[in-house]
Write a protein that holds these residues in place. Structure first.
Motif: not given
Length: 85
Positions: A1-17
Motif C-alpha cells: 500500500m502506497a502512502v501519498e502526501v498531499v497538501y490542502r490550501s487553507s484558503r481554498d480547501p477544495e484544491r490539493l497540491f
C-alpha cells in the motif's frame, strides 16, 4: 500500500497540491487577491462582489507583470493578453 502526501490550501480547501511550497504560493496569491479586492471595492464601489473578486485574483496571478508595469515598464501589461492570442 502506497502512502501519498498531499497538501490542502487553507484558503481554498477544495484544491490539493503535491508540493507544500506550491500550496503556500497558492494561499499567498489568494491572500493578495483578497486584499486587492478590498481595495478595488473601496476605490470603485459600483463593482459587484464577483467583479472585485475576479479582478483581485487576476491581478494577484499576474503580480509580477503588474509589478514591472508599476516600476516604469508599462509595456509589460501587453504580455497579459499576448499569451492568449
Amino acid at each position: 500500500m502506497a502512502v501519498e502526501v498531499v497538501y490542502r490550501s487553507s484558503r481554498d480547501p477544495e484544491r490539493l497540491f503535491m508540493d507544500k511550497a506550491e500550496a503556500d504560493r497558492h494561499d499567498k496569491m489568494l491572500e493578495l487577491a483578497e486584499s486587492l479586492a478590498g481595495v478595488l471595492h473601496k476605490a470603485v464601489p459600483s463593482l459587484s462582489e464577483d467583479q472585485v473578486e475576479e479582478l483581485g485574483i487576476f491581478m494577484a496571478r499576474n503580480r509580477d507583470t503588474f509589478a514591472r508595469a508599476f516600476k516604469n515598464q508599462p509595456d509589460a501589461l501587453g504580455e497579459l493578453f499576448a499569451e492568449a492570442e
